[in-house]
Enzyme design. Structure first.
Site, PDB file in Angstrom:
ATOM      1  N   ASP A  98       6.008  87.062 -78.441  1.00 19.57           N
ATOM      2  CA  ASP A  98       4.829  86.322 -78.909  1.00 19.57           C
ATOM      3  C   ASP A  98       4.343  86.831 -80.253  1.00 19.57           C
ATOM      4  O   ASP A  98       3.986  86.042 -81.120  1.00 19.57           O
ATOM      5  CB  ASP A  98       3.676  86.447 -77.899  1.00 19.57           C
ATOM      6  CG  ASP A  98       3.993  85.698 -76.610  1.00 19.57           C
ATOM      7  OD1 ASP A  98       4.949  84.904 -76.616  1.00 19.57           O
ATOM      8  OD2 ASP A  98       3.300  85.925 -75.619  1.00 19.57           O
TER       9      ASP A  98
ATOM     10  N   PRO B 247      33.062  75.044 -86.043  1.00 14.19           N
ATOM     11  CA  PRO B 247      32.734  75.432 -87.431  1.00 14.19           C
ATOM     12  C   PRO B 247      32.186  74.254 -88.237  1.00 14.19           C
ATOM     13  O   PRO B 247      31.519  74.461 -89.241  1.00 14.19           O
ATOM     14  CB  PRO B 247      34.077  75.896 -88.007  1.00 14.19           C
ATOM     15  CG  PRO B 247      34.922  76.240 -86.827  1.00 14.19           C
ATOM     16  CD  PRO B 247      34.477  75.311 -85.724  1.00 14.19           C
TER      17      PRO B 247
ATOM     18  N   GLU C  35      43.447  75.751 -83.502  1.00 14.99           N
ATOM     19  CA  GLU C  35      42.933  75.161 -84.745  1.00 14.99           C
ATOM     20  C   GLU C  35      41.801  74.177 -84.499  1.00 14.99           C
ATOM     21  O   GLU C  35      41.103  73.784 -85.429  1.00 14.99           O
ATOM     22  CB  GLU C  35      44.061  74.486 -85.533  1.00 14.99           C
ATOM     23  CG  GLU C  35      45.058  75.476 -86.122  1.00 14.99           C
ATOM     24  CD  GLU C  35      44.380  76.646 -86.843  1.00 14.99           C
ATOM     25  OE1 GLU C  35      43.678  76.386 -87.825  1.00 14.99           O
ATOM     26  OE2 GLU C  35      44.564  77.801 -86.414  1.00 14.99           O
TER      27      GLU C  35
ATOM     28  N   ARG D 207      16.309  83.183 -73.325  1.00 13.96           N
ATOM     29  CA  ARG D 207      15.134  83.952 -73.736  1.00 13.96           C
ATOM     30  C   ARG D 207      13.855  83.127 -73.765  1.00 13.96           C
ATOM     31  O   ARG D 207      12.757  83.670 -73.698  1.00 13.96           O
ATOM     32  CB  ARG D 207      15.315  84.526 -75.140  1.00 13.96           C
ATOM     33  CG  ARG D 207      16.356  85.564 -75.293  1.00 13.96           C
ATOM     34  CD  ARG D 207      16.392  86.023 -76.729  1.00 13.96           C
ATOM     35  NE  ARG D 207      15.080  86.504 -77.169  1.00 13.96           N
ATOM     36  CZ  ARG D 207      14.587  87.675 -76.816  1.00 13.96           C
ATOM     37  NH1 ARG D 207      15.276  88.494 -76.070  1.00 13.96           N
ATOM     38  NH2 ARG D 207      13.390  88.026 -77.232  1.00 13.96           N
TER      39      ARG D 207
HETATM   40  C1  9D3 Z   1      37.167  76.447 -90.438  1.00 12.12           C
HETATM   41  C2  9D3 Z   1      38.471  77.174 -90.381  1.00 12.12           C
HETATM   42  N1  9D3 Z   1      39.540  76.327 -89.783  1.00 12.12           N
HETATM   43  C3  9D3 Z   1      40.386  75.827 -90.878  1.00 12.12           C
HETATM   44  C4  9D3 Z   1      41.670  76.498 -91.091  1.00 12.12           C
HETATM   45  C5  9D3 Z   1      40.298  77.083 -88.768  1.00 12.12           C
HETATM   46  C6  9D3 Z   1      39.474  77.545 -87.625  1.00 12.12           C
HETATM   47  C7  9D3 Z   1      38.851  78.784 -87.648  1.00 12.12           C
HETATM   48  C8  9D3 Z   1      38.140  79.250 -86.550  1.00 12.12           C
HETATM   49  C9  9D3 Z   1      39.344  76.745 -86.513  1.00 12.12           C
HETATM   50  C10 9D3 Z   1      38.622  77.205 -85.408  1.00 12.12           C
HETATM   51  C11 9D3 Z   1      38.041  78.458 -85.445  1.00 12.12           C
HETATM   52  C12 9D3 Z   1      37.309  78.965 -84.265  1.00 12.12           C
HETATM   53  N2  9D3 Z   1      35.843  78.963 -84.456  1.00 12.12           N
HETATM   54  C13 9D3 Z   1      35.030  78.335 -83.613  1.00 12.12           C
HETATM   55  O1  9D3 Z   1      35.487  77.763 -82.641  1.00 12.12           O
HETATM   56  C14 9D3 Z   1      33.616  78.323 -83.894  1.00 12.12           C
HETATM   57  C15 9D3 Z   1      32.836  78.942 -84.922  1.00 12.12           C
HETATM   58  C16 9D3 Z   1      33.181  79.766 -86.023  1.00 12.12           C
HETATM   59  O2  9D3 Z   1      34.344  80.137 -86.271  1.00 12.12           O
HETATM   60  N3  9D3 Z   1      32.168  80.196 -86.845  1.00 12.12           N
HETATM   61  C17 9D3 Z   1      30.872  79.858 -86.654  1.00 12.12           C
HETATM   62  N4  9D3 Z   1      30.510  79.073 -85.655  1.00 12.12           N
HETATM   63  C18 9D3 Z   1      31.483  78.625 -84.801  1.00 12.12           C
HETATM   64  S1  9D3 Z   1      31.210  77.626 -83.503  1.00 12.12           S
HETATM   65  C19 9D3 Z   1      32.796  77.595 -83.056  1.00 12.12           C
END
Ligand code: 9D3
Length: 257
Positions: free
Chosen positions: A174, A94, A121, A159
């Site tokens: 394309d 994230p 987490e 892709r």
């Molecule tokens: C940002 C929120 N975190 C703080 C409490 C907790 C948390 C939430 C979700 C920690 C890890 C996750 C799992 N998400 C991913 O591994 C993840 C993800 C996503 O949740 N949203 C957009 N892209 C991605 S890439 C990996």
């Protein structure tokens, strides 16, 4: 052949990628290979544990560095043994760079990618410091882990491999590699619930059809995604078509009044 390795606690999830469609066909045809690594197989203890409580306290669990490092190194070693020279290790996170087509093209330049999909987490920061070269997010919403983001990234990568799409799929790709939203599409019947297909599409006049489609693409992008339009160099003809679209939608609004 693109070499993809993914470190994940849920390898079965990747059947969604390899089990149907373009990504299944491209794998059987040898355009890419996918190997899955479960960090539990690299855990030192008989419980196969890979997570532990966070130092400093707080809710949830954190993925431990050592099983992940061992899995990532095994994945990289395998790629090297396949002759892969340019590889990159990417953590789906994230906190990562928001994924765009530009980043897909950038990552597509590597012969091999090793992807880390996290759970819980997050991952011990020292593992990220030592082993991770790039962090990618797929957008600002909360998911349960990095597996779906890893599949999103791989789908976008696969892709664009030359030959991975059939002729129809390539032609489709394309005609819209222009930074605009797609134009409306119609198929049979000509009238559906009193709603007719635009007459121009039945006219057989190919130049007019192409113009209509471009005008619709421009208009929809202007309406729905003005951010995309702001960074596009439009031709004089496109600017004129968009002005026509704006005029027509103004006329349509006044007819309702
Ligand atoms: C940002 C929120 N975190 C703080 C409490 C907790 C948390 C939430 C979700 C920690 C890890 C996750 C799992 N998400 C991913 O591994 C993840 C993800 C996503 O949740 N949203 C957009 N892209 C991605 S890439 C990996």
């Amino acid at each position: 052949m693109m070499h993809l390795d993914v470190v994940t606690l849920f390898p079965e999830m990747f059947n969604a990628l390899t089990g149907s469609g373009i990504t299944q066909r491209a794998r059987s045809s040898g355009y890419y290979e996918l190997v899955l690594w479960n960090p539990r197989d690299f855990s030192g203890n008989s419980y196969r544990s890979v997570d532990d409580r966070p130092y400093g306290g707080g809710p949830g669990m954190v993925m431990m560095a050592e099983p992940l490092a061992k899995a990532l190194r095994a994945a990289r070693q395998r790629q090297v043994s396949c002759g892969v020279r340019r590889t990159r290790t990417v953590y789906l996170s994230p906190q990562g760079r928001p994924l765009t087509q530009k980043i897909v093209e950038e990552l597509g330049g590597y012969e091999g990618l090793v992807l880390l999909a996290g759970r819980y987490e997050g991952v011990d920061e020292r593992l990220l410091d030592a082993e991770i070269e790039d962090e990618i997010s797929i957008g600002d919403y909360v998911l349960s882990g990095g597996e779906l983001p890893a599949m999103v990234l791989m789908d976008a990568l696969i892709r664009r491999i030359p030959g991975a799409l059939n002729d129809a799929e390539s032609a489709q790709q394309d005609s819209f590699a222009n930074g605009l939203l797609d134009c409306p599409q119609y198929t049979r019947p000509e009238v559906y619930e009193s709603d007719a297909v635009p007459a121009v599409l039945l006219s057989g006049h190919h130049a007019q059809i192409t113009k209509w489609r471009m005008k619709q693409s421009l208009g929809r992008t202007w309406r729905r995604r003005p951010d995309l339009l702001a960074n596009l160099p439009l031709s004089a003809e496109q600017t004129a078509l968009l002005e026509e679209y704006k005029l027509e939608s103004k006329e349509a609004r006044e007819l309702i009044k």
